[in-house]
Design an enzyme around this catalytic site. Structure first.
Site, mmCIF file in Angstrom:
data_model
loop_
_atom_site.group_PDB
_atom_site.id
_atom_site.type_symbol
_atom_site.label_atom_id
_atom_site.label_comp_id
_atom_site.label_asym_id
_atom_site.label_seq_id
_atom_site.Cartn_x
_atom_site.Cartn_y
_atom_site.Cartn_z
ATOM 1 N N GLU A 1 23.798 17.076 -60.488
ATOM 2 C CA GLU A 1 22.375 17.443 -59.917
ATOM 3 C C GLU A 1 22.106 18.743 -59.054
ATOM 4 O O GLU A 1 23.128 19.006 -58.319
ATOM 5 C CB GLU A 1 21.804 16.406 -59.151
ATOM 6 N N ASP A 2 21.119 19.187 -59.273
ATOM 7 C CA ASP A 2 20.730 20.527 -58.449
ATOM 8 C C ASP A 2 20.446 19.834 -57.012
ATOM 9 O O ASP A 2 20.987 20.542 -56.040
ATOM 10 C CB ASP A 2 19.835 21.444 -58.861
ATOM 11 N N ASP B 1 16.374 14.645 -53.687
ATOM 12 C CA ASP B 1 15.441 14.727 -52.864
ATOM 13 C C ASP B 1 14.997 13.051 -52.458
ATOM 14 O O ASP B 1 15.804 12.318 -51.675
ATOM 15 C CB ASP B 1 14.064 15.360 -53.395
ATOM 16 N N LYS C 1 18.671 16.313 -49.657
ATOM 17 C CA LYS C 1 17.520 16.279 -48.669
ATOM 18 C C LYS C 1 17.689 14.842 -48.061
ATOM 19 O O LYS C 1 17.286 14.033 -48.598
ATOM 20 C CB LYS C 1 16.344 16.564 -49.310
ATOM 21 N N PHE D 1 10.177 22.290 -49.085
ATOM 22 C CA PHE D 1 10.399 22.593 -50.731
ATOM 23 C C PHE D 1 11.445 23.684 -50.592
ATOM 24 O O PHE D 1 10.877 24.759 -50.180
ATOM 25 C CB PHE D 1 9.051 22.758 -51.246
ATOM 26 N N VAL D 2 12.200 23.746 -51.477
ATOM 27 C CA VAL D 2 13.228 24.952 -51.812
ATOM 28 C C VAL D 2 13.107 25.421 -53.310
ATOM 29 O O VAL D 2 12.807 24.649 -54.201
ATOM 30 C CB VAL D 2 14.688 24.562 -51.383
ATOM 31 N N ARG E 1 13.643 30.399 -60.512
ATOM 32 C CA ARG E 1 14.868 29.781 -60.893
ATOM 33 C C ARG E 1 15.935 30.814 -60.858
ATOM 34 O O ARG E 1 17.112 30.350 -60.444
ATOM 35 C CB ARG E 1 15.121 29.034 -62.277
HETATM 36 P P1 IMP Z 1 13.841 13.165 -56.451
HETATM 37 O O1 IMP Z 1 13.856 12.181 -57.688
HETATM 38 O O2 IMP Z 1 12.931 13.153 -55.714
HETATM 39 O O3 IMP Z 1 15.484 12.815 -55.946
HETATM 40 O O4 IMP Z 1 14.032 14.631 -57.166
HETATM 41 C C1 IMP Z 1 14.820 15.043 -58.127
HETATM 42 C C2 IMP Z 1 14.522 16.329 -58.870
HETATM 43 O O5 IMP Z 1 13.099 16.763 -58.208
HETATM 44 C C3 IMP Z 1 15.300 17.357 -58.450
HETATM 45 O O6 IMP Z 1 16.200 17.320 -59.747
HETATM 46 C C4 IMP Z 1 14.270 18.805 -58.771
HETATM 47 O O7 IMP Z 1 14.142 19.112 -60.215
HETATM 48 C C5 IMP Z 1 13.125 18.108 -58.114
HETATM 49 N N1 IMP Z 1 12.991 18.700 -56.754
HETATM 50 C C6 IMP Z 1 13.089 17.872 -55.589
HETATM 51 N N2 IMP Z 1 13.042 18.733 -54.535
HETATM 52 C C7 IMP Z 1 12.837 19.940 -54.894
HETATM 53 C C8 IMP Z 1 12.795 21.180 -54.234
HETATM 54 O O8 IMP Z 1 12.727 21.476 -53.237
HETATM 55 N N3 IMP Z 1 12.373 22.222 -55.058
HETATM 56 C C9 IMP Z 1 12.455 22.130 -56.453
HETATM 57 N N4 IMP Z 1 12.585 20.988 -57.067
HETATM 58 C C10 IMP Z 1 12.765 19.997 -56.436
#
Ligand code: IMP
Length: 184
Positions: free
Chosen positions: A108-109, A112, A140, A161-162, A174
């Site tokens: 994963e990138d 969050d 995060k 937000f990054v 990107r």
């Molecule tokens: P989660 O389900 O909230 O953990 O978020 C996962 C996905 O949300 C990541 O794979 C990203 O595609 C997107 N995401 C979450 N935080 C950020 C951010 O700060 N910048 C850009 N994309 C984000």
């Protein structure tokens, strides 16, 4: 931070600052590749599952530091519009490979809220892989709504937000070689 990082910032006043410069990113990604290589044997041939589109830049650098035989495959999921999570995770594209009886590493990138990774872990474990581990470049910590297991982690970052290094804001940024923060 490199001169190239600075050039990107000079060209776009909406980028507020660099959070992780490209030199630090590359160094850590190389370390993660070594870490992962030492976790599997040559016979394991793990399948790295990259999550489109954000994870693709990280994956392409990461695999060049993984010295054991492996494969990679892609999934596309969506859970976000703009800067806010909807909490809904939708699979837009599934894996080509069968992962049953295979070692699987989700790449994963960013984690969050943890909702996406939690959903993916549930889905992929139902396919009965031999092992299922996770790797994220960014974590995060303070944004977590679902506790998820992270086996390999690049950086803990604050709840901001990054953008950059695969991560977008409305499909932009990107391509930045660093992880940065947009002006609020
Ligand atoms: P989660 O389900 O909230 O953990 O978020 C996962 C996905 O949300 C990541 O794979 C990203 O595609 C997107 N995401 C979450 N935080 C950020 C951010 O700060 N910048 C850009 N994309 C984000």
């Amino acid at each position: 931070m490199t001169f190239q990082d600075q050039e990107f910032i000079d060209r776009d006043p909406r980028i507020e600052r660099v959070l992780i410069g490209s030199t630090d990113l590359q160094r850590r990604v190389t370390e993660l590749g070594r870490e992962i290589s030492s976790e599997y044997t040559s016979e394991d041939r793990p399948i790295l599952v990259s999550i489109l589109k954000g994870g693709v830049i990280f994956l392409s650098d990461l695999v060049r530091s993984i010295t054991i035989p492996h494969e990679f495959d892609f999934m596309a999921v969506s859970s976000y519009t703009g800067q806010n999570t909807t909490g809904v995770v939708k699979i837009n594209m599934d894996l080509q490979a069968s992962i049953t009886d295979r070692h699987v590493l989700i790449v994963e990138d960013i984690v969050d809220t943890g909702l996406t990774l939690d959903h993916l872990l549930e889905l992929l474990s139902s396919r009965k892989p031999t092992s299922l581990r996770t790797c994220t470049l960014l974590n995060k910590v303070d944004a977590r709504r679902k506790e998820v297991r992270i086996d390999h982690k690049g950086f803990d970052i604050p709840d901001e937000f990054v953008i950059g290094y695969g991560l977008d804001y409305n499909e932009q940024y990107r391509n930045l070689p660093f992880v940065g923060v947009l002006r609020g």
